[in-house]
Design a protein around this motif. Structure first.
Motif, PDB file in Angstrom:
ATOM      1  N   LEU A   8       0.834  -1.201   0.000  1.00 37.15           N
ATOM      2  CA  LEU A   8       0.000   0.000   0.000  1.00 37.15           C
ATOM      3  C   LEU A   8       0.868   1.251   0.000  1.00 37.15           C
ATOM      4  CD1 LEU A   8      -2.539  -1.079   2.779  1.00 37.15           C
ATOM      5  CD2 LEU A   8      -2.998  -1.034   0.323  1.00 37.15           C
ATOM      6  N   ALA A   9       0.417   2.277  -0.693  1.00 39.83           N
ATOM      7  CA  ALA A   9       1.119   3.567  -0.685  1.00 39.83           C
ATOM      8  C   ALA A   9       0.139   4.668  -1.042  1.00 39.83           C
ATOM      9  CB  ALA A   9       2.289   3.562  -1.669  1.00 39.83           C
ATOM     10  N   ARG A  10       0.481   5.868  -0.588  1.00 40.98           N
ATOM     11  CA  ARG A  10      -0.337   7.048  -0.883  1.00 40.98           C
ATOM     12  C   ARG A  10       0.605   8.223  -1.108  1.00 40.98           C
ATOM     13  NH1 ARG A  10      -4.938   8.833   3.302  1.00 40.98           N
ATOM     14  NH2 ARG A  10      -6.128   7.281   2.136  1.00 40.98           N
ATOM     15  N   GLY A  11       0.263   9.085  -2.073  1.00 44.65           N
ATOM     16  CA  GLY A  11       1.119  10.225  -2.366  1.00 44.65           C
ATOM     17  C   GLY A  11       0.392  11.270  -3.176  1.00 44.65           C
ATOM     18  N   ARG A  12       1.195  12.162  -3.741  1.00 45.64           N
ATOM     19  CA  ARG A  12       0.629  13.258  -4.536  1.00 45.64           C
ATOM     20  C   ARG A  12       1.600  13.639  -5.632  1.00 45.64           C
ATOM     21  NH1 ARG A  12       0.951  18.768  -4.378  1.00 45.64           N
ATOM     22  NH2 ARG A  12       2.280  18.659  -2.513  1.00 45.64           N
ATOM     23  N   ALA A  79      -3.518  13.867  -6.046  1.00 45.03           N
ATOM     24  CA  ALA A  79      -3.467  12.875  -4.968  1.00 45.03           C
ATOM     25  C   ALA A  79      -3.732  11.484  -5.541  1.00 45.03           C
ATOM     26  CB  ALA A  79      -4.489  13.206  -3.888  1.00 45.03           C
ATOM     27  N   TRP A  80      -2.984  10.499  -5.070  1.00 42.91           N
ATOM     28  CA  TRP A  80      -3.140   9.144  -5.573  1.00 42.91           C
ATOM     29  C   TRP A  80      -3.005   8.125  -4.443  1.00 42.91           C
ATOM     30  CZ3 TRP A  80       1.122   6.158  -4.579  1.00 42.91           C
ATOM     31  CH2 TRP A  80       2.353   6.818  -4.425  1.00 42.91           C
ATOM     32  N   THR A 116       0.435  13.480   5.772  1.00 47.41           N
ATOM     33  CA  THR A 116       0.625  14.418   6.872  1.00 47.41           C
ATOM     34  C   THR A 116       0.246  15.845   6.511  1.00 47.41           C
ATOM     35  OG1 THR A 116       2.930  14.866   6.274  1.00 47.41           O
ATOM     36  CG2 THR A 116       2.505  12.997   7.745  1.00 47.41           C
ATOM     37  N   GLY A 117       0.141  16.161   5.220  1.00 47.20           N
ATOM     38  CA  GLY A 117      -0.156  17.521   4.807  1.00 47.20           C
ATOM     39  C   GLY A 117       1.066  18.406   4.678  1.00 47.20           C
ATOM     40  N   GLY A 141       2.345  14.711  12.907  1.00 43.69           N
ATOM     41  CA  GLY A 141       1.715  14.082  11.752  1.00 43.69           C
ATOM     42  C   GLY A 141       2.436  12.831  11.311  1.00 43.69           C
ATOM     43  N   ALA A 142       3.768  12.851  11.373  1.00 42.63           N
ATOM     44  CA  ALA A 142       4.547  11.674  10.997  1.00 42.63           C
ATOM     45  C   ALA A 142       4.322  10.528  11.969  1.00 42.63           C
ATOM     46  CB  ALA A 142       6.035  12.030  10.938  1.00 42.63           C
ATOM     47  N   ALA A 143       4.183  10.840  13.257  1.00 40.16           N
ATOM     48  CA  ALA A 143       3.961   9.794  14.259  1.00 40.16           C
ATOM     49  C   ALA A 143       2.591   9.149  14.107  1.00 40.16           C
ATOM     50  CB  ALA A 143       4.118  10.374  15.661  1.00 40.16           C
ATOM     51  N   ARG A 144       1.636   9.852  13.491  1.00 37.92           N
ATOM     52  CA  ARG A 144       0.297   9.300  13.301  1.00 37.92           C
ATOM     53  C   ARG A 144       0.108   8.683  11.921  1.00 37.92           C
ATOM     54  NH1 ARG A 144      -1.164  14.290  15.829  1.00 37.92           N
ATOM     55  NH2 ARG A 144      -1.656  15.126  13.764  1.00 37.92           N
ATOM     56  N   ALA A 145       1.070   8.808  11.048  1.00 31.97           N
ATOM     57  CA  ALA A 145       0.927   8.308   9.677  1.00 31.97           C
ATOM     58  C   ALA A 145       0.907   6.782   9.669  1.00 31.97           C
ATOM     59  CB  ALA A 145       2.058   8.842   8.802  1.00 31.97           C
TER      60      ALA A 145
END
Length: 384
Positions: A8-12, A79-80, A116-117, A141-145
């Protein structure tokens, strides 16, 4: 839990014409034989995303299916999300599914982290912001990713050109595009540890720590994923890379939103071979046949239950007709008593009847009325 066969991955994508980039790259890989085939689903009016599918072989003839969803909403432009599933547990040495849709070219900005935004990159070093408030926001944000693995490296001294190269490039291909590398300047150690104290982890001076993400893997302990020393001299930080691989391989729940992505990959797949299409049609025929059989069985059971109900009703009626009628006296004795309202009504009727008997008009019948008295008085007067 995240299946061991899933990637799985998510990005922009921060540049223009993201769809064209995917089309060109996928077609090039198909022509070169890297992927077996790819498909772009027809875009429908009002659809929130554009979907691309691809399939290829990894390892020893292990088929991999992957689905890239590219947002069409202007507010989320570029966003993807990407989900890939193999026929065997995922091997990090296999090619990255991201490179089956996006070119692995530093000049193509598809690798912006999209959770994380913050303006973070998956294939580059991300220095922490100099402002403490912004630094805390990025680290929280990184700790919750949950879609990517984040780790923080403290630079004990300013590194040279070799030390400024991203350490993620030394990871296996299947992990490189699921990792975000943060760098803390020498003077930022206190601010970093202050921001991370909420998640119970600390960065050793001149070392690194792999953040747990959210949801955290089972049994995560910050001390187990903290590395005491990381030399930024171009050498391979074996201990840090081992910690990243260990966290990535740890069993953990699906990140937020990944369940829908994985379901779409499995249930809304269109890039089928001829054998897969035949198997799907046979499965549909079997499913419809089972449903028809269940409906027929339910109809027969309902008919049988109705027949039994009619038979029971007929038996009841016959038994009721065979029993003798009760005697009249018993029927009177068993008659229910009158209600208080009925008793009151009957009492009023009796009073009403008595009143009628005493009315003046009714006394003429018994010779006691005024007319009769007058006649008698007249007669007496005449006799007088």
């Amino acid at each position: 839990m995240t299946p061991p066969t899933v990637w799985l991955a998510r990005g922009r994508h921060a540049g223009p014409a993201a769809q064209d980039v995917v089309r060109r790259h996928a077609q090039q890989l198909k022509e070169s034989g890297v992927i077996r085939d790819w498909l772009e689903l027809p875009e429908t009016e009002g659809a929130p995303e554009q979907v691309f599918e691809a399939r290829w072989e990894a390892g020893e003839e292990v088929t991999v299916r992957a689905r890239l969803a590219l947002a069409l909403d202007p507010a989320r432009e570029g966003a993807w999300t990407l989900a890939a599933e193999a026929e065997a547990p995922w091997d990090p040495r296999w090619p990255s599914p991201a490179t089956m849709f996006w070119p692995d070219d530093p000049g193509v900005p598809w690798d912006h982290e999209g959770e994380t935004g913050a303006e973070l990159r998956l294939r580059d070093v991300n220095p922490l912001p100099p402002d403490d408030k912004e630094l805390r926001r990025v680290l929280r944000g990184a700790a919750r990713a949950g879609w990517a693995v984040h780790f923080v490296v403290h630079e004990a001294m300013t590194p040279d050109a070799r030390g400024r190269l991203p350490l993620a490039r030394l990871l296996p291909p299947g992990l490189r595009h699921r990792v975000v590398e943060h760098r803390a300047a020498p003077h930022q150690l206190r601010a970093v540890n202050w921001a991370l104290r909420e998640v119970g982890v600390q960065v050793p001076r001149g070392g690194a720590v792999v953040l747990p993400g959210e949801p955290a893997p089972q049994g995560y302990d910050g001390d187990d994923f903290a590395v005491r020393s990381v030399f930024l001299d171009g050498s391979e930080p074996a201990e840090l890379l081992a910690a990243v691989r260990r966290l990535a391989a740890s069993p953990r729940p699906l990140p937020d939103g990944a369940g829908e992505v994985l379901t779409a990959l499995r249930e809304d797949w269109h890039l089928l071979t001829l054998q897969e299409e035949l198997a799907r049609e046979r499965a549909l025929v079997t499913m419809y046949a089972e449903a028809l059989e269940a409906m027929t069985r339910s109809r027969d059971l309902y008919r049988e239950a109705a027949e039994r109900a009619h038979e029971a009703l007929a038996v009841y009626r016959e038994s009721a007709a065979d029993q003798p009628a009760p005697p009249v006296g018993e029927a009177r004795q068993e008659a229910p008593a009158a209600s208080p309202l009925q008793q009151l009504t009957r009492t009023l009727e009796r009073f009403k009847g008595g009143a009628k008997a005493r009315r003046p008009g009714g006394t003429a019948r018994d010779g006691t009325g005024p007319g009769h008295d007058g006649a008698e008085n007249g007669a007496d007067g005449s006799r007088a």
